[in-house]
Design a protein around this motif. Structure first.
Motif, short mmCIF file in Angstrom:
data_model
loop_
_atom_site.label_atom_id
_atom_site.label_comp_id
_atom_site.label_asym_id
_atom_site.label_seq_id
_atom_site.Cartn_x
_atom_site.Cartn_y
_atom_site.Cartn_z
N LYS A 1 0.78 -1.14 -0.16
CA LYS A 1 -0.08 0.01 0.14
C LYS A 1 1.16 1.27 -0.07
O LYS A 1 1.99 1.21 0.69
CB LYS A 1 -0.81 -0.07 1.22
CG LYS A 1 -1.82 1.11 1.26
CD LYS A 1 -3.02 1.13 2.44
CE LYS A 1 -3.74 2.13 2.48
NZ LYS A 1 -4.68 1.86 3.58
N GLU B 1 -4.16 -2.23 -15.08
CA GLU B 1 -4.73 -2.30 -13.37
C GLU B 1 -3.69 -3.32 -12.55
O GLU B 1 -3.29 -4.43 -13.16
CB GLU B 1 -6.04 -2.94 -13.48
CG GLU B 1 -6.80 -2.05 -14.15
CD GLU B 1 -8.39 -2.62 -14.11
OE1 GLU B 1 -9.49 -1.95 -14.41
OE2 GLU B 1 -8.21 -3.99 -14.02
N ASN C 1 -5.91 -7.27 -6.55
CA ASN C 1 -5.68 -7.86 -5.50
C ASN C 1 -6.04 -9.36 -5.57
O ASN C 1 -6.74 -9.88 -6.64
CB ASN C 1 -6.21 -7.60 -4.23
CG ASN C 1 -7.30 -7.38 -3.97
OD1 ASN C 1 -8.43 -7.94 -4.70
ND2 ASN C 1 -8.09 -6.48 -3.18
N GLU D 1 -10.10 -7.04 -6.92
CA GLU D 1 -10.24 -5.67 -6.73
C GLU D 1 -9.14 -4.91 -7.12
O GLU D 1 -8.14 -5.24 -7.13
CB GLU D 1 -10.55 -5.56 -5.11
CG GLU D 1 -11.80 -6.21 -4.48
CD GLU D 1 -11.83 -6.11 -3.04
OE1 GLU D 1 -12.87 -6.57 -2.49
OE2 GLU D 1 -10.64 -5.79 -2.51
N ILE E 1 -6.60 -2.32 -7.23
CA ILE E 1 -5.83 -1.31 -6.19
C ILE E 1 -4.93 -0.56 -6.80
O ILE E 1 -4.21 0.09 -6.00
CB ILE E 1 -5.12 -2.48 -5.13
CG1 ILE E 1 -4.47 -3.32 -5.90
CG2 ILE E 1 -6.27 -3.18 -4.49
CD1 ILE E 1 -3.35 -4.19 -5.06
N SER F 1 -0.27 1.80 -5.56
CA SER F 1 -1.15 0.82 -4.85
C SER F 1 -2.00 1.56 -3.86
O SER F 1 -1.29 1.93 -3.06
CB SER F 1 -0.35 -0.45 -4.61
OG SER F 1 -1.09 -1.43 -4.03
N ASN F 2 -3.04 1.12 -3.84
CA ASN F 2 -3.92 1.53 -2.65
C ASN F 2 -4.13 0.37 -1.69
O ASN F 2 -4.95 0.45 -0.62
CB ASN F 2 -5.04 2.21 -2.81
CG ASN F 2 -6.03 1.55 -3.71
OD1 ASN F 2 -5.97 0.08 -3.61
ND2 ASN F 2 -6.91 2.27 -4.58
N GLY F 3 -3.37 -0.70 -1.94
CA GLY F 3 -3.52 -1.94 -0.91
C GLY F 3 -2.24 -2.77 -0.94
O GLY F 3 -1.61 -2.50 -1.68
N THR F 4 -2.33 -3.58 0.10
CA THR F 4 -1.18 -4.32 0.01
C THR F 4 -1.56 -5.98 -0.07
O THR F 4 -2.75 -6.33 0.39
CB THR F 4 -0.52 -4.68 1.60
OG1 THR F 4 0.05 -3.12 1.88
CG2 THR F 4 0.76 -5.57 1.66
N ASP F 5 -0.79 -6.77 -0.96
CA ASP F 5 -1.39 -7.95 -1.24
C ASP F 5 -0.06 -8.99 -1.65
O ASP F 5 0.72 -8.35 -2.50
CB ASP F 5 -2.46 -8.15 -2.29
CG ASP F 5 -3.16 -9.25 -2.33
OD1 ASP F 5 -2.58 -10.44 -2.67
OD2 ASP F 5 -4.38 -9.20 -1.97
N ALA G 1 -1.05 -10.39 -5.72
CA ALA G 1 -1.58 -9.53 -6.68
C ALA G 1 -1.51 -10.16 -8.13
O ALA G 1 -0.49 -10.80 -8.36
CB ALA G 1 -1.22 -8.24 -6.54
#
Length: 657
Positions: A130, A153, A156, A160, A162, A183-187, A190
């Motif tokens: 993130k 894109e 995740n 979704e 991210i 990135s607006n998320g941690t995965d 991904a």
């Protein structure tokens, strides 16, 4: 408890208290003024091989798998995506001789209706964090002036979005297009999606995604946390690129350094020889893109202050596989590769290969001093080929030291033949390998005490204590194996006059993509940790010292006496004594270190202790620091340091002189 049982139990405790002797204090003598050997800066190093997803999917930070569509199955790692789309299609085109090293590209035909695209699964997923930036790039061209927009894109594991960005190729010429994603998320798992908007066709090659936060923030660089673990070891050398991949399963698939330098998009991908080596750990998607090539290896060595040690194919494929060899009278191209590599590393910019090094960004030489001829070869055919290599290299570059194979075993017929033959040939450095049970390492801590001091130097090039077997997954990096290695390494240090280098193997392993265990450092797509074996290596390499001095108990070297193993050295720049000692017993050992020689009567000291009561204990992602060194202060009085060594422990003691 019944009265009679209680009485006899109390009597037993009393008897034990009365007749258990007080713990013996072991006196250990250290002779400060009797230097025995110089410890070379290269004493403790690292050996890198692209096994266990160590390069692509590991140290090399590229997140896209099969970015140039050159795998045996051109779309492996890619998946066609359709959301209400009709008429979209993919076509893999092979340019042949027009671009021999990277002949394939992907032609995408897009329809007007719905959404059509591709997704890439990465190396067992893509690790993204993130609020971190990721740099996308693609080499692309428009077909017949089509107006195609590519929407990029990050999604995740749930699908979704991210992070997103876009590029719009234009024109009939190949061109690199770049864009950044936040990135607006941690995965950990991904994936990358590419959606095509607009009617027509577009050609794609070298689809790439890198984290911006690479080692030293180099674009297209190395994974920062993994390099940092190497830098923290302060290794004296880096041996690369292997290992068995140097040989290849056959000669067509051998490692050829010239194909790993220059522009990344011009480097020729090949299959990794560990792809299908083990049926129980098959990895059909394991290839070598060579984004991590010989230039990057040299640069990595320089970054972490290590001497580079490249290993080259000597005209022999892996003898465990095909045993294919080049006739001895046809070795010229192989020998020329060795000579050209030295020029690439050390030559002035006026030379062909020195000019390429400069063009890649490093005009100054890499100061190469050593080169390995073959990896783990054996038999008369190796001697025949090594002889030709040695003559050619020494004639042109007499100062270059050559590292020579003694085969895959530490004893036996194959080892004895090469050991005897190469010694008679006055070889420079003999590379010995041992993957053995922990008991072997304990029994062989004095292995080099009786070696010929006038013969070749020794490189302990690959070693690891295997608690169960090779490499079935039950062989763990447990404390038992690490402690046995520590005990053995005291014998390497004690014999630093002939043992000039040592490196554990293998170095890296992806938790979802390994082929071989145990390994020094484990990682997933986001995290990494050092094993107990890693911390043993770190304690030795961070406390290298400069000069070996005698350390004895009962007038003998300490290589198993009462389950103790020890070595000692002086660190001249810091004017300190360094003692390394392993207690492999299940009880505490009380020790008096008596220091004989020039020093103050009283002095400050520090102890670094690595230990665990459970021999099967391991570090893990859940408990990455379960077994790590703990520091404590100590004190010398009247030139004597009294201390206790905990059960199952390895300690490093530094004394101010």
């Amino acid at each position: 408890m019944e009265p009679n049982k209680r009485f006899f139990f109390s009597l037993l405790l009393l008897f034990t208290a009365l007749y258990t002797p007080a713990q013996t204090t072991h006196t250990i003598q250290v002779q400060l003024n009797e230097p025995r050997a110089t410890i070379r800066p290269t004493m403790w190093g690292v050996f890198f091989e692209d096994i266990n997803l160590a390069a692509d999917g590991g140290l090399y930070a590229e997140l896209v798998k099969n970015r140039s569509f050159e795998f045996n199955v051109p779309l492996m790692g890619w998946k066609e995506q359709k959301k209400g789309s009709t008429g979209g299609s993919l076509l893999v085109i092979n340019r042949g001789k027009e671009k021999e090293n990277n002949p394939r590209f992907l032609r995408v035909k897009n329809a007007v209706t719905g959404n059509y695209g591709l997704s890439n699964e990465g190396f067992r997923g893509m690790g993204v964090e993130k609020n971190k930036y990721y740099d996308f790039s693609v080499i692309a061209r428009s077909v017949k002036d089509a107006k195609i927009k590519m929407r990029i894109e990050l999604v995740n594991a749930k699908g979704e979005v991210i992070g997103s960005t876009s590029v719009e190729p234009s024109g009939a010429a190949w061109k690199k297009y770049k864009a950044a994603l936040l990135s607006n998320g941690t995965d950990q798992k991904a994936q990358l999606n590419i959606w095509f908007e607009g009617k027509g066709e577009v050609d794609l090659d070298m689809v790439s995604l890198f984290p911006r936060d690479t080692w030293k923030n180099r674009p297209g660089g190395l994974r920062a946390d993994l390099v940092q673990l190497l830098a923290d070891l302060k290794p004296g050398f880096v041996r690369f690129p292997g290992g068995c991949i140097v040989e290849g399963r056959d000669l067509a698939n051998r490692y050829q350094w010239k194909k790993t330098v220059g522009n990344v998009e011009d480097r020729e991908l090949i299959i990794n020889r560990w792809n299908t080596e083990f049926a129980n750990r098959s990895a059909p998607d394991y290839f070598q893109s060579f984004g991590l090539g010989f230039y990057e290896y040299f640069l990595l060595s320089e970054d972490i202050g290590a001497t580079p040690l490249p290993i080259l194919n000597c005209g022999m494929a892996c003898q465990f596989n095909t045993s294919e060899v080049v006739p001895a009278d046809q070795l010229d191209p192989y020998i020329q590769d060795a000579l050209d590599l030295i020029e690439f590393a050390n030559g002035p910019v006026s030379t062909k290969w020195g000019k390429l090094r400069a063009a890649m960004g490093h005009p100054s030489p890499f100061n190469l001093k050593m080169i390995g001829v073959g990896n783990e070869q054996w038999g008369p055919q190796y001697v025949e080929r090594y002889t030709v290599f040695a003559k050619a290299i020494k004639q042109k570059y007499p100062s270059i030291q050559l590292v020579n194979s003694t085969g895959p075993y530490s004893d036996g017929e194959l080892f004895n033949f090469l050991n005897d033959t190469l010694r008679k040939m006055n070889a420079d450095i003999l590379d010995e390998h041992y993957y053995k049970p922990p008991e072997w390492f304990l029994k062989n801590a004095a292995r080099y005490d009786t070696y010929d001091r006038s013969g070749p130097k020794i490189f302990a090039g690959e070693y690891a204590a295997h608690s169960v077997g090779i490499p079935n997954g039950k062989t763990k990096n447990n404390w038992r194996s690490a402690l046995a290695e520590a005990a053995f390494m005291t014998g390497l240090e004690r014999n630093a006059d002939i043992v000039n280098m040592a490196s554990y193997a293998p170095l890296f392993a992806h938790v979802d993509g390994w082929q071989w265990s145990p390994d020094l450092i484990w990682f997933d797509n986001l995290q990494s940790y050092g094993t107990p074996n890693y911390y043993v290596q770190k304690m030795f390499s961070n406390n290298r010292g400069t000069t070996v001095v005698p350390i004895q108990m009962n007038n003998a070297v300490i290589a198993g006496q009462d389950s103790l193993y020890a070595s000692a050295c002086i660190d001249k720049p810091r004017n300190e004594l360094i003692i390394k000692i392993a207690n492999t017993f299940h009880q505490t050992k009380r020790i008096s270190f008596v220091m004989n020689g020039s020093m103050d009567q009283n002095a400050k000291a520090t102890m670094q202790v690595l230990r665990n009561d459970e021999m099967n204990a391991v570090n893990s992602f859940e408990q990455p620091t379960l077994i790590v060194p703990v520091n404590k202060d100590a004190e010398v009085k009247n030139k004597t340091l009294n201390t206790e060594l905990p059960p199952y422990s390895f300690s490093v003691i530094r004394v101010k002189l």
